[in-house]
Design an enzyme around this catalytic site. Structure first.
Site, PDB file in Angstrom:
ATOM      1  N   LYS A 187      47.671  38.609  34.114  1.00  0.00           N
ATOM      2  CA  LYS A 187      48.080  39.256  35.376  1.00  0.00           C
ATOM      3  C   LYS A 187      47.549  38.482  36.585  1.00  0.00           C
ATOM      4  O   LYS A 187      48.301  38.170  37.513  1.00  0.00           O
ATOM      5  CB  LYS A 187      47.570  40.699  35.375  1.00  0.00           C
ATOM      6  CG  LYS A 187      47.947  41.500  36.609  1.00  0.00           C
ATOM      7  CD  LYS A 187      47.950  42.989  36.323  1.00  0.00           C
ATOM      8  CE  LYS A 187      46.580  43.624  36.356  1.00  0.00           C
ATOM      9  NZ  LYS A 187      45.974  43.652  37.709  1.00  0.00           N
ATOM     10  N   SER A 188      46.271  38.152  36.573  1.00  0.00           N
ATOM     11  CA  SER A 188      45.678  37.452  37.723  1.00  0.00           C
ATOM     12  C   SER A 188      46.375  36.117  37.959  1.00  0.00           C
ATOM     13  O   SER A 188      46.649  35.724  39.098  1.00  0.00           O
ATOM     14  CB  SER A 188      44.190  37.179  37.466  1.00  0.00           C
ATOM     15  OG  SER A 188      43.471  38.376  37.433  1.00  0.00           O
ATOM     16  N   ARG A 197      41.533  52.607  47.857  1.00  0.00           N
ATOM     17  CA  ARG A 197      40.679  51.459  47.496  1.00  0.00           C
ATOM     18  C   ARG A 197      40.278  50.666  48.738  1.00  0.00           C
ATOM     19  O   ARG A 197      41.103  50.447  49.636  1.00  0.00           O
ATOM     20  CB  ARG A 197      41.397  50.580  46.466  1.00  0.00           C
ATOM     21  CG  ARG A 197      41.595  51.363  45.171  1.00  0.00           C
ATOM     22  CD  ARG A 197      42.209  50.553  44.097  1.00  0.00           C
ATOM     23  NE  ARG A 197      41.353  49.456  43.681  1.00  0.00           N
ATOM     24  CZ  ARG A 197      41.746  48.487  42.871  1.00  0.00           C
ATOM     25  NH1 ARG A 197      42.987  48.490  42.404  1.00  0.00           N
ATOM     26  NH2 ARG A 197      40.934  47.527  42.527  1.00  0.00           N
ATOM     27  N   SER A 224      33.389  39.234  44.093  1.00  0.00           N
ATOM     28  CA  SER A 224      34.784  39.642  43.950  1.00  0.00           C
ATOM     29  C   SER A 224      35.714  38.445  44.074  1.00  0.00           C
ATOM     30  O   SER A 224      35.756  37.764  45.103  1.00  0.00           O
ATOM     31  CB  SER A 224      35.137  40.677  45.029  1.00  0.00           C
ATOM     32  OG  SER A 224      36.538  40.785  45.159  1.00  0.00           O
ATOM     33  N   ASP A 245      37.083  44.079  34.036  1.00  0.00           N
ATOM     34  CA  ASP A 245      38.255  44.893  33.676  1.00  0.00           C
ATOM     35  C   ASP A 245      38.200  45.390  32.233  1.00  0.00           C
ATOM     36  O   ASP A 245      39.005  46.226  31.835  1.00  0.00           O
ATOM     37  CB  ASP A 245      39.537  44.086  33.881  1.00  0.00           C
ATOM     38  CG  ASP A 245      39.794  43.806  35.362  1.00  0.00           C
ATOM     39  OD1 ASP A 245      39.290  44.564  36.216  1.00  0.00           O
ATOM     40  OD2 ASP A 245      40.496  42.823  35.657  1.00  0.00           O
ATOM     41  N   LYS A 247      37.764  50.715  41.290  1.00  0.00           N
ATOM     42  CA  LYS A 247      38.946  50.147  40.631  1.00  0.00           C
ATOM     43  C   LYS A 247      40.095  51.169  40.736  1.00  0.00           C
ATOM     44  O   LYS A 247      40.049  52.062  41.559  1.00  0.00           O
ATOM     45  CB  LYS A 247      38.620  49.773  39.187  1.00  0.00           C
ATOM     46  CG  LYS A 247      37.590  48.634  39.083  1.00  0.00           C
ATOM     47  CD  LYS A 247      38.130  47.331  39.639  1.00  0.00           C
ATOM     48  CE  LYS A 247      37.114  46.206  39.594  1.00  0.00           C
ATOM     49  NZ  LYS A 247      37.562  45.021  40.320  1.00  0.00           N
ATOM     50  N   ARG A 282      36.168  54.203  37.381  1.00  0.00           N
ATOM     51  CA  ARG A 282      36.176  53.989  35.926  1.00  0.00           C
ATOM     52  C   ARG A 282      34.861  54.372  35.251  1.00  0.00           C
ATOM     53  O   ARG A 282      34.836  54.478  34.021  1.00  0.00           O
ATOM     54  CB  ARG A 282      36.571  52.534  35.598  1.00  0.00           C
ATOM     55  CG  ARG A 282      38.048  52.291  35.796  1.00  0.00           C
ATOM     56  CD  ARG A 282      38.466  50.904  35.379  1.00  0.00           C
ATOM     57  NE  ARG A 282      39.915  50.749  35.510  1.00  0.00           N
ATOM     58  CZ  ARG A 282      40.540  49.573  35.628  1.00  0.00           C
ATOM     59  NH1 ARG A 282      39.838  48.455  35.624  1.00  0.00           N
ATOM     60  NH2 ARG A 282      41.842  49.521  35.755  1.00  0.00           N
ATOM     61  N   ARG A 309      44.379  50.793  32.411  1.00  0.00           N
ATOM     62  CA  ARG A 309      43.372  50.409  31.416  1.00  0.00           C
ATOM     63  C   ARG A 309      42.738  51.642  30.751  1.00  0.00           C
ATOM     64  O   ARG A 309      42.284  51.575  29.610  1.00  0.00           O
ATOM     65  CB  ARG A 309      42.317  49.495  32.036  1.00  0.00           C
ATOM     66  CG  ARG A 309      42.934  48.206  32.576  1.00  0.00           C
ATOM     67  CD  ARG A 309      41.979  47.064  32.706  1.00  0.00           C
ATOM     68  NE  ARG A 309      42.532  46.040  33.575  1.00  0.00           N
ATOM     69  CZ  ARG A 309      43.443  45.128  33.209  1.00  0.00           C
ATOM     70  NH1 ARG A 309      43.883  45.109  31.972  1.00  0.00           N
ATOM     71  NH2 ARG A 309      43.902  44.246  34.076  1.00  0.00           N
TER      72      ARG A 309
HETATM   73  C1  S3P Z   1      41.219  40.239  40.069  1.00  0.00           C
HETATM   74  C2  S3P Z   1      39.882  40.350  40.312  1.00  0.00           C
HETATM   75  C3  S3P Z   1      39.068  41.507  39.898  1.00  0.00           C
HETATM   76  C4  S3P Z   1      39.767  42.358  38.843  1.00  0.00           C
HETATM   77  C5  S3P Z   1      41.219  42.585  39.146  1.00  0.00           C
HETATM   78  C6  S3P Z   1      41.961  41.275  39.305  1.00  0.00           C
HETATM   79  C7  S3P Z   1      41.934  39.057  40.550  1.00  0.00           C
HETATM   80  O1  S3P Z   1      38.795  42.295  41.033  1.00  0.00           O
HETATM   81  O2  S3P Z   1      39.117  43.593  38.684  1.00  0.00           O
HETATM   82  O3  S3P Z   1      41.833  43.333  38.124  1.00  0.00           O
HETATM   83  O4  S3P Z   1      43.066  38.797  40.088  1.00  0.00           O
HETATM   84  O5  S3P Z   1      41.372  38.351  41.413  1.00  0.00           O
HETATM   85  P1  S3P Z   1      37.534  41.946  41.989  1.00  0.00           P
HETATM   86  O6  S3P Z   1      37.599  40.522  42.228  1.00  0.00           O
HETATM   87  O7  S3P Z   1      37.711  42.713  43.234  1.00  0.00           O
HETATM   88  O8  S3P Z   1      36.344  42.392  41.178  1.00  0.00           O
END
Ligand code: S3P
Length: 433
Positions: A22-23, A122, A167, A314, A341, A345, A390
């Site tokens: 996904k990222s 959020r 983050s 995650d 999140k 969670r 999740r």
């Molecule tokens: C992500 C970073 C994470 C993760 C999210 C996807 C990303 O969040 O929890 O599901 O794609 O950069 P944070 O960077 O805010 O922890």
């Protein structure tokens, strides 16, 4: 609402390729949009979150075609976006919102944006604050939530910013704005977070300087289109890894899973719990990947601290489920990020697994899981994932080993990252994959 399946006595079996990361899929769309030329993305994830990023970019005039897991983006640089005729819909996706707030921080028109109820709770001040210091302008609610606007802006300046939390979303937003800012933009993280933005920027011909936890970029509008191959998402694979470990008589192989060291905390922590997970066919096309093989086995409780969290952030819900089946206690601390999140969670995992007979104590920054609790319910139980993909998948895996009937109210929330999760899980039950 659906009734979830308990595991067959024969366990889970087969070889499975879970969907693309996904990222990485979000980032491939964004870099494709701002590069010059045609970017092709292979094994692209077509889940709700990523489709929201795609919808936003299309609303800004970017031509994107998608057939199955192949996507093609016609990039024309950072300055070709056109004013949207409708508010930008971010859906449930924090990654879309935060990264796009950086990517779109210097456009000559206002953009309204909104998200669903969860996303509207959020925090966005974590990105709005540094980006505003760079010269970006936003209009958010009084508490810095959606709905809001990215305001027209002609000027960005580089900053040096120490992230208060590790983050990747905030780091990435600042770097994406930094590509459009005067001078140098530097982000310093307290702990390593996922580095997909840095890797992909480099692949697209970006000049970045990485020195440990410090990353710098300068203005650059000559990124070149690329072919991007997205590995299978380790965050999705994690549900099958834990399912195989805790379901007796199971053995699963998972193909071409992304094992970037900033994301593979689930493998390292399960190993610390005593698990054996075999990695084979290692490759690196942009991102490291490997085939994983895992069978049912015993686990022992461990202590998880703040340093462990970014690489497993995650996967903590499904790891918590694994810990309920381990011998001894597992303490998760330094994980307060879980509270912001898609749901809180910490609260939701504790409440949900305890309803199935687990023994977990909630802590402000994590949880204490007393292991070795058989999961059972004497009456049929109806659980809600509170709209969190999740949590929904964690419940489906918990149901495999729960004695009694478990129903799930909002199984559709899985579509945020893994639309066919239940079908794939059912196939491993029959050993058909
Ligand atoms: C992500 C970073 C994470 C993760 C999210 C996807 C990303 O969040 O929890 O599901 O794609 O950069 P944070 O960077 O805010 O922890």
């Amino acid at each position: 609402m659906i009734t979830l399946q308990a595991a067959n006595p024969a366990g889970l079996h087969g070889t499975l390729t879970v969907p693309g990361d996904k990222s990485i899929s979000h980032r491939a769309l964004m870099f494709g949009a701002i590069a010059h030329g045609q970017t092709r993305v292979h094994n692209f994830l077509t889940s709700a979150d990523v489709l929201h990023t795609m919808g936003v970019l299309r609303a800004l005039g970017v031509e994107i075609t998608q057939e199955g897991t192949e996507a093609t983006i016609e990039g024309r640089g950072l300055k070709h976006f056109t004013a949207p005729t409708r508010p930008l819909d971010m859906g449930n996706s924090g990654t879309s919102t935060r990264l796009l707030m950086g990517l779109l921080a210097k456009q000559p028109f206002d953009m309204e944006m909104f998200g669903d109820a969860s996303l509207s709770r959020r925090p966005l001040d974590r990105v709005a604050k540094p980006l505003t210091a760079m010269g970006a302008k936003y209009q958010l609610t009084d508490d810095n939530y959606l709905p809001g606007k990215i305001l027209a802006n002609q000027h960005l300046n580089g900053i040096e910013y120490h992230l208060p939390v590790a983050s990747a979303q905030v780091k990435s937003a600042i770097l994406l704005a930094g590509l459009q800012a005067g001078g140098t933009t530097t982000v310093i993280s307290p702990l390593a977070s996922r580095d997909h933005t840095e890797r992909m920027l480099e692949q697209f011909g970006g000049h970045l300087q990485v020195d440990g936890l410090k990353v710098s970029v300068q203005a650059q509008d000559d990124l070149q289109a690329q072919d991007v191959t997205v590995p299978a998402d380790i965050s999705s694979a994690a549900f099958f890894i834990v399912a195989a470990i805790i379901t007796p008589n199971s053995k699963l192989s998972l193909r071409h899973v992304g094992v970037n060291p900033t994301r593979d905390g689930i493998l390292r922590l399960l190993k610390r719990m005593g698990a054996e997970i075999t990695l084979s066919n290692k490759s690196t096309v942009g991102e490291p990947a490997a085939d994983l093989t895992v069978a049912s086995q015993k686990l022992a409780g461990i202590t998880i601290t703040a340093e462990d969290i970014p690489a497993v952030v995650d996967e903590l819900p499904i790891l918590a489920l694994a810990a309920t089946q381990a011998q001894g206690d597992t303490l998760i601390s330094g994980a307060e990020e879980l509270r912001v999140k898609e749901t809180d969670r910490i609260a939701v995992v504790v409440e949900t697994l305890n309803q199935l007979g687990a023994d977990i104590e909630e802590r402000p920054d994590g949880m204490l899981i007393h292991g070795g609790t058989p999961l059972k319910t004497s009456q049929p139980v109806e659980l809600s994932a509170h709209g969190d993909h999740r949590i929904a998948m964690m419940i489906a895996v918990a149901a495999l080993v729960t004695d009694g009937t478990v129903r799930l109210q909002d199984e559709e929330s899985m579509a945020v990252s893994y639309p066919n999760f239940l079908t794939d899980l059912a196939q491993t039950q029959a050993g058909e994959v």
